[in-house]
Design a protein around this motif. Structure first.
Motif, PDB file in Angstrom:
ATOM      1  N   ILE A  79       0.862  -1.083  -0.221  1.00  0.00           N
ATOM      2  CA  ILE A  79       0.655  -0.051   0.195  1.00  0.00           C
ATOM      3  C   ILE A  79       1.208   0.832   0.158  1.00  0.00           C
ATOM      4  O   ILE A  79       1.836   1.558   0.589  1.00  0.00           O
ATOM      5  CB  ILE A  79      -1.137   0.736   1.277  1.00  0.00           C
ATOM      6  CG1 ILE A  79      -1.999   1.216   1.107  1.00  0.00           C
ATOM      7  CG2 ILE A  79      -0.103  -0.115   2.816  1.00  0.00           C
ATOM      8  CD1 ILE A  79      -3.359   1.049   2.050  1.00  0.00           C
ATOM      9  N   HIS A  80       0.556   2.173  -0.906  1.00  0.00           N
ATOM     10  CA  HIS A  80       1.130   3.243  -1.064  1.00  0.00           C
ATOM     11  C   HIS A  80       0.454   4.556   0.118  1.00  0.00           C
ATOM     12  O   HIS A  80      -0.792   4.632  -0.435  1.00  0.00           O
ATOM     13  CB  HIS A  80       0.634   3.871  -2.601  1.00  0.00           C
ATOM     14  CG  HIS A  80       2.099   2.980  -3.093  1.00  0.00           C
ATOM     15  ND1 HIS A  80       3.201   3.677  -3.034  1.00  0.00           N
ATOM     16  CD2 HIS A  80       2.072   2.017  -4.323  1.00  0.00           C
ATOM     17  CE1 HIS A  80       4.147   3.025  -4.278  1.00  0.00           C
ATOM     18  NE2 HIS A  80       2.979   1.402  -4.632  1.00  0.00           N
ATOM     19  N   ALA A  81       1.203   4.519   1.089  1.00  0.00           N
ATOM     20  CA  ALA A  81       0.286   5.233   2.325  1.00  0.00           C
ATOM     21  C   ALA A  81       0.241   6.729   1.962  1.00  0.00           C
ATOM     22  O   ALA A  81      -1.352   6.936   1.949  1.00  0.00           O
ATOM     23  CB  ALA A  81       0.592   5.054   3.240  1.00  0.00           C
ATOM     24  N   TYR A 137       4.029  -0.078   3.483  1.00  0.00           N
ATOM     25  CA  TYR A 137       3.727   0.678   3.454  1.00  0.00           C
ATOM     26  C   TYR A 137       5.225   1.740   2.950  1.00  0.00           C
ATOM     27  O   TYR A 137       5.942   1.430   3.477  1.00  0.00           O
ATOM     28  CB  TYR A 137       3.465   1.986   4.329  1.00  0.00           C
ATOM     29  CG  TYR A 137       2.290   1.593   5.289  1.00  0.00           C
ATOM     30  CD1 TYR A 137       0.832   1.824   5.045  1.00  0.00           C
ATOM     31  CD2 TYR A 137       2.146   1.160   7.024  1.00  0.00           C
ATOM     32  CE1 TYR A 137      -0.269   2.580   5.693  1.00  0.00           C
ATOM     33  CE2 TYR A 137       1.351   1.585   7.707  1.00  0.00           C
ATOM     34  CZ  TYR A 137      -0.030   1.430   6.830  1.00  0.00           C
ATOM     35  OH  TYR A 137      -1.589   2.122   7.121  1.00  0.00           O
ATOM     36  N   PHE A 138       4.447   1.842   1.405  1.00  0.00           N
ATOM     37  CA  PHE A 138       5.526   2.707   0.331  1.00  0.00           C
ATOM     38  C   PHE A 138       5.034   3.946   0.912  1.00  0.00           C
ATOM     39  O   PHE A 138       4.395   4.253   1.383  1.00  0.00           O
ATOM     40  CB  PHE A 138       5.284   2.641  -0.656  1.00  0.00           C
ATOM     41  CG  PHE A 138       5.591   1.119  -1.489  1.00  0.00           C
ATOM     42  CD1 PHE A 138       6.762   2.328  -2.926  1.00  0.00           C
ATOM     43  CD2 PHE A 138       5.928   0.214  -1.117  1.00  0.00           C
ATOM     44  CE1 PHE A 138       7.263   0.968  -3.769  1.00  0.00           C
ATOM     45  CE2 PHE A 138       5.959  -0.498  -1.932  1.00  0.00           C
ATOM     46  CZ  PHE A 138       7.144  -0.325  -2.774  1.00  0.00           C
ATOM     47  N   CYS A 300      -2.007  -8.133  -6.101  1.00  0.00           N
ATOM     48  CA  CYS A 300      -3.211  -6.738  -5.812  1.00  0.00           C
ATOM     49  C   CYS A 300      -3.826  -6.720  -6.698  1.00  0.00           C
ATOM     50  O   CYS A 300      -3.755  -6.112  -7.302  1.00  0.00           O
ATOM     51  CB  CYS A 300      -1.805  -5.694  -5.809  1.00  0.00           C
ATOM     52  SG  CYS A 300      -0.469  -5.588  -4.905  1.00  0.00           S
ATOM     53  N   PRO A 301      -5.243  -7.191  -6.471  1.00  0.00           N
ATOM     54  CA  PRO A 301      -5.946  -8.308  -7.764  1.00  0.00           C
ATOM     55  C   PRO A 301      -6.615  -6.803  -8.374  1.00  0.00           C
ATOM     56  O   PRO A 301      -6.707  -6.832  -9.058  1.00  0.00           O
ATOM     57  CB  PRO A 301      -7.186  -9.067  -7.190  1.00  0.00           C
ATOM     58  CG  PRO A 301      -6.313  -8.871  -5.417  1.00  0.00           C
ATOM     59  CD  PRO A 301      -5.646  -8.168  -5.595  1.00  0.00           C
ATOM     60  N   ALA A 331      -3.065   3.807  -4.590  1.00  0.00           N
ATOM     61  CA  ALA A 331      -4.348   4.437  -5.101  1.00  0.00           C
ATOM     62  C   ALA A 331      -4.138   3.451  -6.541  1.00  0.00           C
ATOM     63  O   ALA A 331      -4.842   3.729  -7.658  1.00  0.00           O
ATOM     64  CB  ALA A 331      -4.432   5.342  -5.044  1.00  0.00           C
ATOM     65  N   GLY A 332      -3.559   2.613  -6.530  1.00  0.00           N
ATOM     66  CA  GLY A 332      -3.876   2.117  -7.780  1.00  0.00           C
ATOM     67  C   GLY A 332      -4.893   0.839  -7.942  1.00  0.00           C
ATOM     68  O   GLY A 332      -5.734   0.222  -8.646  1.00  0.00           O
TER      69      GLY A 332
END
Length: 455
Positions: A79-81, A137-138, A300-301, A331-332
């Motif tokens: 997840i990109h925080a 987290y990224f 990450c489906p 947020a992809g």
């Protein structure tokens, strides 16, 4: 008799294996002061009545009421925080355009610590409310804001594994958003690692620094080599993107004459604490290298449906011994809920197996033996995530952390369609995985501490 700090009487569900769910009906879950499951006492155990009698009239006891059930807390492996602020935005664009037009300008704003705190506090609390007790987290390239994210995880009680992002390649990054040079990138990363390791000494559930090259296209050879050395020096987790899309996959092949997996391994970035997101285009040789090194895939489906140009053959990679967990890829991926991602993992696997082009004959349309069942998706959410991180989490089992979510199936605004008092618990479990919404997640514990409650 052994003293416990908490005892819960509940019916719970956990993964016994990738295919099998264990139903722990009316068990006593005995938690020690470290927040670990010290013992599970089953109704058939000889001292069940004695343990219940000792604790049920004390403040240490909690009976999970009728209509509520316990599940392990979920593990989000990607997840990109910072991107929480753009969730649900412009997902119709190609990946490279989406990154340059929306993502990188947004991440640049995290040099402002007030803005970073606003977003990071909200995303951590949102994930806890969705049953995510551990998140990988990224953050961004900013050392101070990345340390801030680790502090917020510590304060709010989430087990956070946080990476200060490295991206220093002048040809593939914006001049407004990149590490100044290799030396700065590596020095900031080392200082970040030391700061988070110090923070972890006083954090019950643990926070962890993660070496984080964004992906190969955004990093120079020198920074990738240096990050591999830092990960080995400090025994940290490692995360990056790997073979996500046609564009990224072909970029690495053109640059190195090999796939991402082999290139990352050459830089010392594949090991037992490595988690790589997406991995849709792995070859069998790549997958064998994952299994050999103990590296894991963050599947990450939802995000893959937008940006990966393919469906991850999760069943094939799992059969080759590769560790797999699930990631939301905010947020992809638009949803912070790993319930949503588990559902999509099942649906995507069915589409891969059945095929999507109706003009083709049925026997040519799909990839056989590709489907995963709901039980396997649940495994990825929980035990698989824990194994991917090499941490004792994701199972309701003695010796594992008490990371738990209480699901109330009777919430008036999100009541599950249960009209038969004799419903099989296996059927109830499936209904929960498919139908639970945040309103149903009434309480969440991490390492024995209550960190979210709707009551």
């Amino acid at each position: 008799m052994t003293r416990y700090t908490q005892v819960f009487l509940a019916t719970a569900f956990t993964s016994r294996s990738k295919q099998d769910i264990e139903i722990l009906q009316d068990c006593l879950f005995c938690i020690n002061e470290q927040g670990m499951i010290a013992r599970i006492v089953r109704p058939e155990d000889l001292d069940y009545t004695a343990v219940l009698a000792e604790y049920e009239q004390t403040d240490h006891f909690q009976r999970i009421e009728k209509g509520s059930y316990l599940l392990p807390g979920f593990v989000d492996l990607h997840i990109h925080a910072s991107q929480w602020a753009q969730a649900g935005t412009a997902l119709d664009l190609p990946l490279n355009e989406w990154l340059n037009k929306y993502t990188f300008p947004l991440e640049e704003r995290f040099s402002d610590l007030a803005y970073a705190q606003l977003v990071y506090e909200d995303v951590v609390q949102t994930l806890l409310a969705n049953g995510t007790t551990t998140a990988l987290y990224f953050a961004t390239i900013h050392k101070e804001a990345s340390i801030l994210l680790a502090n917020i995880c510590a304060e709010k009680g989430q087990r956070g594994l946080v990476g200060k992002v490295v991206m220093d390649h002048p040809d593939e990054t914006s001049p407004h958003y990149r590490d100044m040079n290799v030396q700065t990138a590596l020095e900031d990363t080392e200082e970040f690692i030391l700061a988070v390791k110090e923070l972890s000494k006083t954090t019950k559930q643990g926070v962890y620094p993660v070496v984080t090259p964004r992906f190969i296209p955004s990093c120079t050879d020198e920074s990738l080599h240096g990050l591999g050395e830092l990960a080995q020096k400090y025994d940290t987790h490692i995360q990056s993107h790997c073979s996500e899309s046609d564009w990224a996959h072909k970029h690495v092949q053109k640059r190195f004459g090999k796939n991402d997996t082999q290139a990352l391994n050459d830089f010392g970035l594949l090991q037992d604490k490595t988690v790589l997101a997406h991995c849709n285009f792995l070859s069998d040789e790549d997958a064998a290298l994952f299994a050999e090194t103990g590296s894991a895939i963050a599947h990450c489906p939802i995000s893959n449906a937008y940006f990966a140009n393919s469906v991850l053959p999760a069943a094939r990679f799992a059969s080759m011994g590769v560790d797999i967990g699930l990631g939301s890829d905010i947020a992809g991926g638009f949803s912070p809920s790993l319930y949503d991602n588990a559902r999509q993992a099942v649906m995507s696997s069915r589409m891969l197996e059945d095929g999507v082009d109706p003009s083709l004959p049925a026997d040519e349309r799909g990839v056989s033996d590709s489907r995963i069942a709901l039980n396997e998706a649940f495994y990825y959410l929980t035990a698989g995530g824990g194994e991917s991180l090499s941490l004792p989490i994701g199972r309701l089992e003695e010796g594992y952390a008490w990371d738990v979510q209480r699901i109330n199936t009777l919430v008036p605004t999100a009541r599950l369609p249960l009209f038969d008092n004799e419903i099989e618990l296996t059927d109830l479990f499936q209904k929960m995985l498919y139908l639970v919404r945040p309103e149903n997640i009434q309480d969440v514990w991490v390492q024995g501490e209550l960190v979210h409650s709707r009551r």
